[in-house]
Write a protein that holds these residues in place. Structure first.
Motif, PDB file in Angstrom:
ATOM      1  N   HIS A  21       9.315 -24.548  25.104  1.00 30.69           N
ATOM      2  CA  HIS A  21       8.437 -23.383  25.284  1.00 30.69           C
ATOM      3  C   HIS A  21       7.078 -23.779  25.850  1.00 30.69           C
ATOM      4  O   HIS A  21       6.059 -23.148  25.543  1.00 30.69           O
ATOM      5  CB  HIS A  21       8.252 -22.638  23.959  1.00 30.69           C
ATOM      6  CG  HIS A  21       9.518 -22.067  23.403  1.00 30.69           C
ATOM      7  ND1 HIS A  21      10.028 -20.855  23.806  1.00 30.69           N
ATOM      8  CD2 HIS A  21      10.399 -22.559  22.482  1.00 30.69           C
ATOM      9  CE1 HIS A  21      11.149 -20.610  23.145  1.00 30.69           C
ATOM     10  NE2 HIS A  21      11.402 -21.631  22.349  1.00 30.69           N
ATOM     11  N   THR A  72      13.733 -23.739  27.041  1.00 36.63           N
ATOM     12  CA  THR A  72      13.929 -22.930  25.845  1.00 36.63           C
ATOM     13  C   THR A  72      15.199 -23.387  25.144  1.00 36.63           C
ATOM     14  O   THR A  72      16.305 -23.148  25.631  1.00 36.63           O
ATOM     15  CB  THR A  72      14.057 -21.431  26.196  1.00 36.63           C
ATOM     16  OG1 THR A  72      12.906 -21.012  26.940  1.00 36.63           O
ATOM     17  CG2 THR A  72      14.190 -20.585  24.938  1.00 36.63           C
ATOM     18  N   TYR A 126      14.924 -15.747  17.830  1.00 35.77           N
ATOM     19  CA  TYR A 126      13.574 -15.290  18.158  1.00 35.77           C
ATOM     20  C   TYR A 126      13.042 -15.925  19.439  1.00 35.77           C
ATOM     21  O   TYR A 126      11.833 -15.913  19.682  1.00 35.77           O
ATOM     22  CB  TYR A 126      12.625 -15.598  16.996  1.00 35.77           C
ATOM     23  CG  TYR A 126      12.936 -14.785  15.761  1.00 35.77           C
ATOM     24  CD1 TYR A 126      12.463 -13.486  15.621  1.00 35.77           C
ATOM     25  CD2 TYR A 126      13.731 -15.307  14.746  1.00 35.77           C
ATOM     26  CE1 TYR A 126      12.757 -12.733  14.506  1.00 35.77           C
ATOM     27  CE2 TYR A 126      14.036 -14.557  13.620  1.00 35.77           C
ATOM     28  CZ  TYR A 126      13.553 -13.268  13.502  1.00 35.77           C
ATOM     29  OH  TYR A 126      13.856 -12.528  12.395  1.00 35.77           O
ATOM     30  N   GLN A 128      13.112 -14.966  22.471  1.00 34.20           N
ATOM     31  CA  GLN A 128      12.495 -14.036  23.400  1.00 34.20           C
ATOM     32  C   GLN A 128      11.412 -13.191  22.731  1.00 34.20           C
ATOM     33  O   GLN A 128      10.919 -12.225  23.318  1.00 34.20           O
ATOM     34  CB  GLN A 128      13.565 -13.121  24.012  1.00 34.20           C
ATOM     35  CG  GLN A 128      14.692 -13.866  24.717  1.00 34.20           C
ATOM     36  CD  GLN A 128      14.182 -14.810  25.775  1.00 34.20           C
ATOM     37  OE1 GLN A 128      13.518 -14.392  26.721  1.00 34.20           O
ATOM     38  NE2 GLN A 128      14.489 -16.096  25.637  1.00 34.20           N
ATOM     39  N   SER A 129      11.061 -13.561  21.508  1.00 33.82           N
ATOM     40  CA  SER A 129       9.995 -12.859  20.792  1.00 33.82           C
ATOM     41  C   SER A 129       8.714 -13.688  20.851  1.00 33.82           C
ATOM     42  O   SER A 129       8.753 -14.901  21.033  1.00 33.82           O
ATOM     43  CB  SER A 129      10.378 -12.641  19.323  1.00 33.82           C
ATOM     44  OG  SER A 129      11.577 -11.901  19.216  1.00 33.82           O
ATOM     45  N   SER A 130       7.619 -13.016  20.698  1.00 31.14           N
ATOM     46  CA  SER A 130       6.332 -13.709  20.665  1.00 31.14           C
ATOM     47  C   SER A 130       6.020 -14.059  19.219  1.00 31.14           C
ATOM     48  O   SER A 130       5.698 -13.188  18.409  1.00 31.14           O
ATOM     49  CB  SER A 130       5.232 -12.816  21.247  1.00 31.14           C
ATOM     50  OG  SER A 130       3.977 -13.444  21.150  1.00 31.14           O
ATOM     51  N   ASP A 132       3.820 -16.723  16.653  1.00 25.82           N
ATOM     52  CA  ASP A 132       2.712 -17.668  16.591  1.00 25.82           C
ATOM     53  C   ASP A 132       2.857 -18.679  15.461  1.00 25.82           C
ATOM     54  O   ASP A 132       2.409 -19.822  15.583  1.00 25.82           O
ATOM     55  CB  ASP A 132       1.385 -16.924  16.400  1.00 25.82           C
ATOM     56  CG  ASP A 132       1.076 -15.983  17.547  1.00 25.82           C
ATOM     57  OD1 ASP A 132       1.147 -16.424  18.710  1.00 25.82           O
ATOM     58  OD2 ASP A 132       0.784 -14.798  17.280  1.00 25.82           O
ATOM     59  N   ARG A 198       1.358 -13.442  14.863  1.00 21.96           N
ATOM     60  CA  ARG A 198       2.704 -12.884  14.712  1.00 21.96           C
ATOM     61  C   ARG A 198       3.534 -13.908  13.930  1.00 21.96           C
ATOM     62  O   ARG A 198       3.710 -15.046  14.378  1.00 21.96           O
ATOM     63  CB  ARG A 198       3.312 -12.594  16.085  1.00 21.96           C
ATOM     64  CG  ARG A 198       2.577 -11.476  16.823  1.00 21.96           C
ATOM     65  CD  ARG A 198       3.121 -11.269  18.227  1.00 21.96           C
ATOM     66  NE  ARG A 198       4.544 -10.962  18.214  1.00 21.96           N
ATOM     67  CZ  ARG A 198       5.062  -9.751  17.978  1.00 21.96           C
ATOM     68  NH1 ARG A 198       4.243  -8.731  17.740  1.00 21.96           N
ATOM     69  NH2 ARG A 198       6.360  -9.559  17.994  1.00 21.96           N
TER      70      ARG A 198
END
Length: 280
Positions: A21, A72, A126, A128-130, A132, A198
């Motif tokens: 990522h 990824t 997850y 494709q999720s943002s 943190d 997040r």
């Protein structure tokens, strides 16, 4: 120092796997290996095909002056299904039954290969999720959180049930245990979580959902955002505080008979809750 293609491919693979990522420019690789960008592009094409064929993950190229490549990591549905089937056989051993409807999972969660697979599976869900921060509660969820954080290349934080002087000032919440009438406390250092973060919650075992509900309340105290929760296993015999779509479980315990030492384990909702299309 200028390198041969075989050497570049080995070093590039290692570099990308250690930095998921993360956007890496072609110019960086060109300078690193003293090679033309056209040669680097060809090398990345080889890695992209190999990563996809071997189910390692996706290597995506972003065009433009500020572009580059991003790796990824992920897992295919076929490989994830095979892992669930094989691990289910280990989970149904009767000697895993503990008093109070819990399972002994320490040996499994100490296995580096199993942890890598669990981390890769949750990271796939997850990808494709943002996200943190990965959050868990001490202590059994820590190895899972670390594995997921490695694959997502983000920090993880550990919520504790008792104060540690090394944590500094903390924020605490009281929550109702999902499997009893007890009110318990959990706390997190004020420095651990930034406002607006997040957060993905992970844990080893969900009995009634009380712990995850407490974590969700704690996240809101930091003005952060609860994105989702995934657990290694859940006991569906206990009334849960969450619906089937609120928490993802890789395994579900459908029966624990402590008296007769009978244990039934089935795949959880992970395989249906996860979109594998990006890695197929």
């Amino acid at each position: 120092m200028k390198t041969r293609r075989s050497e570049r491919l080995i070093d590039m693979t290692r570099y990308l796997l250690e930095r998921p990522h993360t956007l890496i420019s072609l110019a960086f690789f060109a300078d690193r290996y003293e090679s033309a960008k056209s040669s680097i592009s060809e090398d990345l094409g080889i890695l992209r095909r190999t990563f996809m064929i071997r189910g390692i993950g996706v290597l995506e190229t972003l065009p433009g002056a500020g572009g580059g490549v991003i790796f990824t990591p992920g897992i295919s549905k076929k490989e994830a299904t095979e892992f669930v089937e094989e691990t289910s056989k280990k989970l149904v051993e009767p000697n895993r039954i503990l008093p109070g409807g819990y399972l002994y999972l320490t040996d499994l969660l100490a296995d580096p290969e199993l942890l890598r697979n669990v981390g890769r599976m949750i990271a796939t869900q997850y990808s494709q999720s943002s996200i943190d921060v990965v959050m868990t509660v001490a202590t059994k969820g820590i190895p899972i959180a670390q594995s997921v954080a490695n694959f997502l290349n983000i920090p993880f934080v550990i919520v504790r049930r008792d104060s540690k002087i090394t944590e500094g000032s903390t924020i605490s919440v009281n929550y109702a245990s999902g499997s009893s009438d007890r009110v318990e406390k959990m706390e997190l250092s004020k420095r651990s979580l930034k406002e607006g973060s997040r957060v993905l919650v992970v844990d080893d075992f969900m009995k009634g959902g009380g712990t995850i509900n407490g974590l969700r309340s704690l996240i809101s105290e930091f003005n952060a955002i609860f994105v989702g929760a995934t657990v290694f296993a859940e006991n569906i015999n206990i009334n849960s505080q969450f619906g089937d779509s609120d928490v993802t479980s890789i395994f579900k315990v459908t029966k624990i008979d402590t008296k007769n030492r009978i244990l039934n384990v089935e795949p959880g909702n992970y395989l249906t809750n996860t979109d594998f299309s990006y890695f197929e």
